[in-house]
Design a protein around this motif. Structure first.
Motif: not given
Length: 641
Positions: A276-286
């Motif tokens: 969950c991204t509560a106003g936050h930048p989304p995760p990055l997948v490598v």
């Protein structure tokens, strides 16, 4: 000299001045930065400087790609802005030496034609590697004399400690790494935080959050938010419910409103991720191929804004890496959000594959966090705290199985094999000492107690359970007999060192079992560059050695005081103290293992003439506290002097 900048003097003098100048210099032309002139100073970097004439820099010095050197030169050509950089770390291919790490001061200037258009770039630099390395060595020498190792259960006494976890859990099937970079203009405290929590079912929850503002007020708020969310996640509450509880808490405090947070939960076995991204930048997948892409945000707003919380899902494949980060990484000076996100994905993908530098952290998560921060901030600088935490799906560590003859010399071999098994996990030094000490004590008890005929074996098994606890069993097939002179102190020490300890006597033998949570250090950085551990480390285990300074009346012990070396210690103490008639200071700060056999010697020979000294946080200090042997604090030295 380039057209339009003729200068004064003869052509021959100009050529000699360029070619033989002590600085390294080159001139590049065109958007592909073809080399058209190069000074003799480059002869150390290339066997033939003539061979690079007419070749674009991306081909002639290809190893510099990804290190923001050629990119910066191309930026100078595009923008026409001169650039100056000091102590720039690079890795270059040196003839007959291979990839070598060097440091340069350099200046880039646009080369303009008579009509003012940019034709190329003039670069000049100086190798300052010797000065940088000398200064860093001097700094390291100073740090070695000041370091103190933090105790395993040290109470968090400052708000900064509450904000920045000192450790990351060790979980089978998941590798974790994190870095926290303090803003240069506010090194006391900030509003970012991260966390990693092992859930009751073995899932791992990662958290990155950000409170508006800096300083003590932001730290206080962040400490509260982190504590609330950590407790909810530890209790097993779902992500949605945990965030709703956090949201209610934040709504009661004006300073908490508009704080952002990203929570991601990873199931190690399947790779399933809920986030969950509560106003936050989304995760990055490598991916395992180094390809990076962003997950879709959950669409939720910051805390206490009434937006609600929704959880999206993703599946992480084997070896893939999940990166959470604070917005300080995106909001770097002179970069739009779009530019910054593209750069982050590129740099992180390269760091995953180790394409930026070869001399860096061996664990992928540490390499991504460390190089990601260094390379992204070295080009633009940074104006806010930056937090990153990475989780990678990795193969589980196979258990360690040891079977040896139950004899004193076997205990050292057991400790050595346990150390080799722990090495790739990279746990805290104190955890290494605790585990090796406990297993060594249990093995010693088998040797001394199990086989009164002197023949038998000790069986040792070490593994990680689903929640990141090390579980070790030490078993024998004999029947314990308490030898004369034994005081049982070894088993008492084991029980005091580890989280759980049990002993099962049966007709077929005895099995001892210990369970101890493992963790890795979490690193705090105060500037972009190669990371250094925030907390001190214990000296690397050396061969057992005893030194006596008769003039000062000091006996210094280095290495492991186990059952094999205890007799050597007893003989040395008796000789140096004249059989206990002379005062003697015993320096134990460089002892890497103080087993019960060594404790027994110190108890037997301790008198008013024998003083014990141990550095705070050292293995000897931990054991002396545990067995209630009086000692005085000393300075821990790690330089071997």
């Amino acid at each position: 000299m380039p057209d339009g900048q003729a200068g004064t003097g003869t052509d021959e003098a100009k050529v000699v001045g360029f070619a033989q100048h002590p600085l390294i210099s080159l001139v590049c032309e065109g958007p592909d930065t073809r080399v058209i002139a190069i000074s003799d100073g480059f002869s150390a970097l290339r066997e033939s400087t003539e061979s690079v004439i007419g070749i674009p820099l991306r081909e002639s010095f290809g190893e510099l790609m990804g290190q923001q050197v050629i990119e910066r030169l191309e930026e100078c050509y595009r923008t026409g802005r001169p650039q100056v950089q000091r102590e720039w770390r690079v890795e270059v291919e040196i003839p007959e030496s291979g990839m070598t790490e060097l440091y340069y001061d350099f200046m880039l200037s646009p080369w303009r034609g008579p009509d003012g258009t940019i034709r190329g770039v003039v670069a000049a630099g100086a190798d300052v590697s010797a000065q940088v390395l000398a200064r860093r060595e001097a700094e390291q020498r100073q740090k070695r004399s000041e370091r103190r190792y933090l105790a395993a259960q040290e109470v968090v006494v400052t708000l900064q400690d509450a904000l920045l976890p000192a450790e990351l859990p060790v979980v089978p099937g998941v590798d974790l790494g994190a870095r926290y970079l303090l803003a240069a203009d506010d090194t006391a405290a900030g509003g970012d935080w991260f966390d990693a929590v092992v859930r009751p079912d073995g899932r791992v929850a990662l958290v990155v959050g950000d409170v508006v503002g800096h300083g003590v007020a932001a730290s206080a708020v962040m400490g509260q938010l982190r504590a609330v969310l950590h407790e909810r996640l530890v209790s097993g509450t779902s992500i949605e419910a945990a965030l709703r509880d956090l949201d209610r808490f934040a709504s009661l405090r004006h300073e908490s409103r508009a704080a952002t947070v990203c929570v991601a939960e990873l199931e190690p076995h399947t790779g399933e991720v809920g986030y969950c991204t509560a106003g936050h930048p989304p995760p990055l997948v490598v991916t395992a191929a180094g390809e990076a892409h962003y997950l879709e945000g959950s669409g939720d707003g910051p805390l206490a804004t009434g937006s609600g919380f929704h959880v999206r899902s993703h599946r992480l494949a084997a070896d893939e890496l999940l990166l959470l980060y604070s917005d300080g990484l995106v909001e770097r000076p002179d970069r739009s959000a779009a530019q910054s996100t593209v750069e982050i994905a590129q740099v992180v993908g390269d760091a995953y594959l180790g394409q930026n530098f070869t001399q860096t952290a061996r664990r992928t998560v540490d390499r991504v966090c460390e190089l990601g921060l260094e390379l992204l901030t070295r080009l633009t600088g940074y104006s806010d705290d930056i937090t990153v935490i990475a989780a990678q799906r990795v193969p589980k560590i196979a258990p360690l199985q040891i079977s040896l003859a139950a004899e004193p010399a076997a205990i050292g071999r057991v400790r050595s094999q346990v150390a080799d098994w722990l090495d790739p996990i990279e746990v805290r030094s104190l955890d290494q000492m605790t585990v090796q000490h406990a297993i060594g004590e249990l093995g010693t008890n088998v040797v001394e107690h199990a086989y009164h005929d002197g023949h038998g074996e000790v069986e040792v098994r070490v593994e990680l359970d689903e929640r990141g606890y090390l579980v070790a069993t030490v078993a024998d097939g004999g029947k314990w007999v308490k030898p004369s002179g034994s005081d049982g102190r070894g088993l008492g020490m084991v029980g005091g060192l580890v989280d759980e300890f049990s002993l099962d006597h049966a007709d077929t033998g005895t099995t001892a079992r210990v369970r101890h949570r493992l963790s890795r250090p979490a690193l705090l950085l105060t500037g972009a560059g190669p990371a250094t551990q925030a907390h001190g480390t214990l000296p690397v285990e050396a061969d057992f050695d005893i030194g006596v300074d008769a003039a000062s009346g000091t006996l210094t012990v280095q290495g492991a005081i186990d059952s094999v070396n205890a007799d050597r210690l007893r003989a040395a103490l008796l000789e140096a103290s004249g059989g206990g008639t002379k005062a003697l200071d015993v320096e134990l700060s460089q002892v890497t293992l103080l087993a019960s056999a060594g404790v027994r010697v110190l108890h037997e020979l301790r008198s008013g003439n024998l003083g014990l000294f141990a550095a705070p946080g050292s293995p000897a200090q931990q054991v002396l506290e545990l067995v209630n042997l009086p000692y005085q604090a000393a300075t821990l030295r790690t330089d071997g002097k």
